[in-house]
Every structure is written in structure tokens, then in C-alpha cells.
Design a protein around this motif. Structure first.
Motif, PDB file in Angstrom:
ATOM      1  N   THR A 180     -54.464  32.955 -66.587  1.00  0.00           N
ATOM      2  CA  THR A 180     -53.754  31.962 -65.776  1.00  0.00           C
ATOM      3  C   THR A 180     -53.205  32.618 -64.501  1.00  0.00           C
ATOM      4  OG1 THR A 180     -51.728  32.463 -67.016  1.00  0.00           O
ATOM      5  CG2 THR A 180     -53.072  30.631 -67.822  1.00  0.00           C
ATOM      6  N   VAL A 181     -52.757  31.793 -63.581  1.00  0.00           N
ATOM      7  CA  VAL A 181     -52.207  32.310 -62.323  1.00  0.00           C
ATOM      8  C   VAL A 181     -50.743  32.702 -62.576  1.00  0.00           C
ATOM      9  CG1 VAL A 181     -51.856  31.842 -59.868  1.00  0.00           C
ATOM     10  CG2 VAL A 181     -53.761  30.773 -61.078  1.00  0.00           C
ATOM     11  N   GLY A 182     -50.560  33.889 -63.107  1.00  0.00           N
ATOM     12  CA  GLY A 182     -49.236  34.311 -63.559  1.00  0.00           C
ATOM     13  C   GLY A 182     -48.902  33.582 -64.858  1.00  0.00           C
ATOM     14  N   ALA A 183     -47.830  34.028 -65.506  1.00  0.00           N
ATOM     15  CA  ALA A 183     -47.360  33.298 -66.687  1.00  0.00           C
ATOM     16  C   ALA A 183     -47.002  31.873 -66.280  1.00  0.00           C
ATOM     17  CB  ALA A 183     -46.142  34.002 -67.278  1.00  0.00           C
ATOM     18  N   ILE A 184     -46.555  31.731 -65.037  1.00  0.00           N
ATOM     19  CA  ILE A 184     -46.043  30.442 -64.580  1.00  0.00           C
ATOM     20  C   ILE A 184     -47.069  29.331 -64.684  1.00  0.00           C
ATOM     21  CG2 ILE A 184     -45.484  29.270 -62.365  1.00  0.00           C
ATOM     22  CD1 ILE A 184     -43.145  30.529 -63.932  1.00  0.00           C
ATOM     23  N   GLU A 185     -48.282  29.606 -64.221  1.00  0.00           N
ATOM     24  CA  GLU A 185     -49.290  28.541 -64.273  1.00  0.00           C
ATOM     25  C   GLU A 185     -49.692  28.276 -65.718  1.00  0.00           C
ATOM     26  OE1 GLU A 185     -53.259  26.821 -64.371  1.00  0.00           O
ATOM     27  OE2 GLU A 185     -53.112  28.993 -64.404  1.00  0.00           O
ATOM     28  N   THR A 228     -31.287  29.460 -69.072  1.00  0.00           N
ATOM     29  CA  THR A 228     -32.686  29.844 -69.126  1.00  0.00           C
ATOM     30  C   THR A 228     -33.283  29.908 -67.730  1.00  0.00           C
ATOM     31  OG1 THR A 228     -34.775  29.461 -70.282  1.00  0.00           O
ATOM     32  CG2 THR A 228     -33.721  27.525 -69.358  1.00  0.00           C
ATOM     33  N   TYR A 229     -34.468  30.438 -67.666  1.00  0.00           N
ATOM     34  CA  TYR A 229     -35.216  30.559 -66.412  1.00  0.00           C
ATOM     35  C   TYR A 229     -35.432  29.147 -65.858  1.00  0.00           C
ATOM     36  CZ  TYR A 229     -39.125  32.164 -63.468  1.00  0.00           C
ATOM     37  OH  TYR A 229     -39.964  32.469 -62.426  1.00  0.00           O
ATOM     38  N   SER A 230     -34.881  28.899 -64.677  1.00  0.00           N
ATOM     39  CA  SER A 230     -34.822  27.517 -64.189  1.00  0.00           C
ATOM     40  C   SER A 230     -36.198  26.916 -63.942  1.00  0.00           C
ATOM     41  CB  SER A 230     -33.976  27.454 -62.925  1.00  0.00           C
ATOM     42  OG  SER A 230     -34.329  28.516 -62.073  1.00  0.00           O
ATOM     43  N   GLU A 247     -43.105  35.238 -72.647  1.00  0.00           N
ATOM     44  CA  GLU A 247     -42.843  36.600 -73.114  1.00  0.00           C
ATOM     45  C   GLU A 247     -43.067  37.613 -71.989  1.00  0.00           C
ATOM     46  OE1 GLU A 247     -44.355  37.138 -77.213  1.00  0.00           O
ATOM     47  OE2 GLU A 247     -44.670  34.973 -77.281  1.00  0.00           O
ATOM     48  N   ALA A 248     -42.700  37.181 -70.772  1.00  0.00           N
ATOM     49  CA  ALA A 248     -42.963  37.988 -69.575  1.00  0.00           C
ATOM     50  C   ALA A 248     -42.384  39.404 -69.681  1.00  0.00           C
ATOM     51  CB  ALA A 248     -42.385  37.282 -68.346  1.00  0.00           C
ATOM     52  N   TYR A 249     -41.246  39.526 -70.380  1.00  0.00           N
ATOM     53  CA  TYR A 249     -40.558  40.835 -70.414  1.00  0.00           C
ATOM     54  C   TYR A 249     -40.797  41.568 -71.734  1.00  0.00           C
ATOM     55  CZ  TYR A 249     -38.160  38.927 -66.357  1.00  0.00           C
ATOM     56  OH  TYR A 249     -37.880  38.386 -65.121  1.00  0.00           O
ATOM     57  N   TYR A 309     -47.965  35.078 -71.484  1.00  0.00           N
ATOM     58  CA  TYR A 309     -47.735  36.488 -71.127  1.00  0.00           C
ATOM     59  C   TYR A 309     -48.117  36.689 -69.673  1.00  0.00           C
ATOM     60  CZ  TYR A 309     -47.882  36.848 -76.218  1.00  0.00           C
ATOM     61  OH  TYR A 309     -47.643  36.678 -77.554  1.00  0.00           O
ATOM     62  N   THR A 310     -47.799  37.892 -69.164  1.00  0.00           N
ATOM     63  CA  THR A 310     -48.123  38.148 -67.759  1.00  0.00           C
ATOM     64  C   THR A 310     -48.338  39.634 -67.491  1.00  0.00           C
ATOM     65  OG1 THR A 310     -47.397  37.822 -65.492  1.00  0.00           O
ATOM     66  CG2 THR A 310     -45.668  38.298 -67.073  1.00  0.00           C
ATOM     67  N   PHE A 311     -49.104  39.909 -66.455  1.00  0.00           N
ATOM     68  CA  PHE A 311     -49.255  41.289 -65.960  1.00  0.00           C
ATOM     69  C   PHE A 311     -48.161  41.612 -64.936  1.00  0.00           C
ATOM     70  CE2 PHE A 311     -53.320  40.214 -67.720  1.00  0.00           C
ATOM     71  CZ  PHE A 311     -53.721  41.391 -68.324  1.00  0.00           C
TER      72      PHE A 311
HETATM   73  C1  LIG Z   1     -38.998  34.519 -67.534  1.00  0.00           C
HETATM   74  C2  LIG Z   1     -40.009  34.592 -66.440  1.00  0.00           C
HETATM   75  N1  LIG Z   1     -41.200  34.029 -66.622  1.00  0.00           N
HETATM   76  C3  LIG Z   1     -42.145  34.058 -65.683  1.00  0.00           C
HETATM   77  C4  LIG Z   1     -41.917  34.661 -64.457  1.00  0.00           C
HETATM   78  C5  LIG Z   1     -43.001  34.679 -63.447  1.00  0.00           C
HETATM   79  O1  LIG Z   1     -44.101  35.303 -63.999  1.00  0.00           O
HETATM   80  P1  LIG Z   1     -45.508  35.321 -63.279  1.00  0.00           P
HETATM   81  O2  LIG Z   1     -45.391  36.144 -62.041  1.00  0.00           O
HETATM   82  O3  LIG Z   1     -46.363  35.928 -64.307  1.00  0.00           O
HETATM   83  O4  LIG Z   1     -45.892  33.923 -62.965  1.00  0.00           O
HETATM   84  C6  LIG Z   1     -40.690  35.248 -64.194  1.00  0.00           C
HETATM   85  C7  LIG Z   1     -40.419  35.862 -62.892  1.00  0.00           C
HETATM   86  O5  LIG Z   1     -39.347  36.190 -62.543  1.00  0.00           O
HETATM   87  C8  LIG Z   1     -39.717  35.218 -65.219  1.00  0.00           C
HETATM   88  O6  LIG Z   1     -38.523  35.781 -65.045  1.00  0.00           O
END
Ligand SMILES: Cc1ncc(COP(=O)(O)O)c(C=O)c1O
Length: 389
Positions: A97-102, A124-126, A204-206, A233-235
Motif C-alpha cells: 500500500t501507499v504507506g500504512a495510511i493508504e 489516538t492518531y488523528s 502497527e507502524a511503530y 504495517y509500514t516501511f
Molecule cells: C500511527 C501512525 N500510523 C501511520 C503513520 C503514517 O505511516 P505511513 O508513512 O506508512 O503512511 C504515522 C505517521 O506518523 C503514524 O504515526
């Protein structure tokens, strides 16, 4: 341009991000000590860059990949999930995916119908809250228990479930609190989800930045959760690859085609050059991950030590993971976290993020990032000590 009447209600109700607002304001302040971003300040390790350069030179990156991502990369991810997350997967259960976000957005789009409720433990992460809103879902914010280190309030979560509840979304280790939800709590959360047949979507980004005796646990590793968990997950964080925009998710094989239907209109596929870089990341030495972790641990310890000298201004819960912490502001003026953070920036030249950006329970707090050089932490705290006298 006047956009009145053109913007969807879905988007119009979304507030401007406080993080970006603080970044914009910080630019107006000469030499601000910058603790606002949850973005690694290290550069991407050299061997990962070289893997991308080689793929470019070999003419491999000019086209799309499969919508789910390159098969060799998905095979590497299967090995990683087994090794580090205790998840038994196959490549058909993985989507790049395009980052965990997408990945999170596509998962939410695939699950949530208009009016469906989604439970989010807060603060939480807004972005997660906004993702639910964009899917025309209703975020239901359930406070965590701050005095116990912002742990899940499982009883409150179960009490918040209604016939409209579709999913629970959490991130662990948490942005903004740094809490690592324990295996024990997550197993109980899984029981609740299964009892009510809810989906659990994780961020689980961290996952690799966990300290002391905390352990990262993936709810997707519980066999009974195989049809009820989508794990993202993310790189970005693990390998300091923020700008490469690459993440991935794991879900059951029946779910992936549906998530792919949501993924294609936004992305078609994840960036191919980044997929080759990620292959280099997973196949290469993992020493860089340990080095980042060691640095964040040192920076966390320093930040906690410095906070211990400011007990009349801040109270805090020691973060067990991520590179973020979420102190409570003890001063009266801290009740409005936005005004407090703006004043701190303008008068003490320290940039942080107002707690209100992370849900109503974040009010009265501020988020500080320790993914910065130790000097930056010291600079910020020297200034704050002087400012608060
Ligand atoms: C909890 C969390 N998820 C996702 C992201 C963004 O991840 P990505 O760059 O993989 O989209 C962040 C970035 O700050 C984050 O803090």
C-alpha cells in the motif's frame, strides 16, 4: 476561490490538521526546537537506496506492479510476518500500500458503510478518525486509562458497542502516547471482537520501537482472529523511509480482493521503485533498525530525565514504545492545549503538538517527539526550563 457548495460534506467536516498547522507556524519562528513531527529525522540507509538505484538502472520501475504488489516482496513479507509477528501468512494475504495510511484507508473503505460506528481508543492518531469520517462512518472515541499508562479500557470498549458497530481501530505502539498494548489486553480485545463479530484494524507502524520489558503483540497472530483482523504495517518508521510511501497490510485471503477494490481507485499499486527499495530493506542487514531503536531509547530516557526536572509544569506516563510521549500540562493555561502550544512556540521557541489534535481526551496535554537528535531534546528543554522558570 469560493468553494462553497462544491465540497462534499464528508470532506468539509474535516478539521485542518494541528500537526501541519504547528509546522506552518514553526516556519515563522527562527531556530525553533522542533518536537512536533512523528517523522524519523535519519535518512534512509544506504543499502536500501542502492536497491532502488539498481532497480531504476535495470529498467524495472517504469510500469505498474500487480495491484497487490511484487510477488517476491510479498514473499519476503510473509517471512517477516512469521519471524517477527508470529503471523502465518501466504502472499495472497498481503497487499502493498501507499504507506500504512493508504492501507488503513482502503481497509476502512472496504469495511465501513455510511453511518457505521467505529470504535477508537483515544487519544489516538488523528488520521484514523479522519479516515473513518471520509468513509462516512461515525468515530466512537473511547478514552484509554491515562493513570495506568494510557492502557485500553476494555469494559468501556465493550459498553460502547452497538448494533451499528463495525470495527475497532487502534495503533500500538501508540501515537501519541507511546503505549504498547499488552498481549493480555489485546487477547481480551480479540475476545470482545469475536463475541460481537467485529473487525479489528490495527496500525502497527511503530512495531520495532518497543523498550524496557514491553513486547509488541500482533492481534492478527491469534488464529481465531484470521477473519476479523486487518493488520497494517509500514516501511516508513522501521527503515526511515517516510518519503518512499510504502506500507502493507495482512488480511484473510477472502478479504484481500475487497480491500483491493478500494485500493485501486486511490493508488492502482504502491510505488514500484519503493517496492524494490523495500525488497532491499527486508533482504539486507537489520542492524539499522536496531540502531534507530537504540537512538530512540536514549532520546526517550533523556526526555523523561528532563521532564523529571519540570514536575511543576508536566506530569507524564513513561512511553514503552514508538518515539512519542504525551505529557499532561499541569498549569491552568494548559487546559487549552492549542493556545498553550502556540504560546510555547512563539515565546519559548519550542514546537510541540497540541493534545486536542488526538481526540477530546487529548485536551490538557501536548505531544513531544523524540525521533530527533539528543541535542534537539536538550535545546527544547533548556528553553522550556528557562521559560517556565
Ligand atoms: C500511527 C501512525 N500510523 C501511520 C503513520 C503514517 O505511516 P505511513 O508513512 O506508512 O503512511 C504515522 C505517521 O506518523 C503514524 O504515526
Amino acid at each position: 476561490m469560493n468553494t462553497r457548495g462544491h465540497i462534499s460534506d464528508r470532506v468539509a467536516q474535516i478539521q485542518k490538521s494541528a500537526i501541519h498547522e504547528m509546522t506552518r507556524l514553526s516556519k515563522q519562528v527562527d531556530d525553533a526546537a522542533f518536537l512536533s513531527w512523528a517523522k524519523p529525522t535519519s535518512d534512509t540507509p544506504e543499502h536500501i537506496k542502492q536497491a532502488a538505484i539498481k532497480a531504476i538502472q535495470d529498467g524495472k520501475v517504469g510500469g505498474y506492479s500487480e495491484n497487490a504488489g511484487l510477488l517476491p516482496l510479498r514473499e519476503e513479507i510473509v517471512r517477516k510476518l512469521k519471524r517477527d509477528n508470529n503471523i502465518n501468512a501466504n502472499p495472497a494475504q498481503i497487499m502493498l500500500t501507499v504507506g500504512a495510511i493508504e492501507g488503513l484507508s482502503a481497509a476502512i473503505m472496504a469495511i465501513v458503510d455510511p453511518g457505521d460506528e467505529v470504535i477508537l481508543p483515544t487519544p489516538t492518531y488523528s488520521t484514523h478518525i479522519r479516515q473513518v469520517v471520509i468513509a462516512s462512518g461515525k468515530p466512537v472515541l473511547v478514552p484509554t486509562i491515562e493513570e495506568d499508562g494510557f492502557i485500553l479500557d476494555l469494559e468501556a470498549i465493550e459498553n460502547a458497542i452497538t448494533p451499528k458497530t463495525k470495527a475497532i481501530i487502534y495503533c500500538s505502539p501508540s501515537n501519541p502516547t507511546g503505549t504498547v498494548f499488552s498481549e493480555q489486553q489485546l487477547r481480551k480485545l480479540a475476545e470482545i471482537a469475536l463475541k460481537h463479530d467485529l473487525m479489528v484494524i490495527t496500525d502497527e507502524a511503530y512495531e520495532y520501537f518497543v523498550f524496557d520489558d514491553h513486547k509488541h503483540f500482533s492481534i492478527g497472530s491469534i488464529p481465531e482472529m484470521q477473519h476479523n483482523a486487518i493488520s497494517c504495517y509500514t516501511f516508513t518508521k522501521t527503515y526511515a523511509m517516510t518519503g518512499w510511501r510504502l506500507g502493507y497490510l495482512h488480511a484473510c485471503e477472502e478479504m484481500i480482493p475487497h480491500i483491493t477494490k478500494a485500493h485501486i481507485p486511490f493508488a492502482i499499486c504502491a510505488p514500484v521503485v519503493s517496492q524494490y527499495a523495500a525488497l532491499g530493506a527486508l533482504q539486507g542487514s537489520q542492524d539499522c533498525v536496531a540502531e534507530f531503536r537504540d537512538h530512540y531509547l536514549e532520546a526517550r530516557n533523556l526526555m523523561c530525565d528532563r521532564l523529571d526536572n519540570m514536575t511543576s509544569v508536566f506530569d507524564y506516563q513513561r512511553p514503552g514504545g514508538s518515539y512519542l510521549m504525551f505529557p499532561r500540562i499541569l498549569l491552568d493555561e494548559g487546559k487549552d492545549s492549542t493556545a498553550f502550544c502556540k504560546k510555547l512556540l512563539m515565546e519559548a521557541k519550542v514546537s510541540t503538538t497540541p493534545g486536542i489534535a488526538f481526540g477530546p481526551t487529548g485536551q490538557g496535554h501536548l505531544r513531544m517527539s523524540f525521533c530527533v537528535p539528543l541535542d534537539e531534546v536538550n535545546k527544547a528543554f533548556d528553553r522550556m526550563e528557562k521559560y517556565f522558570g
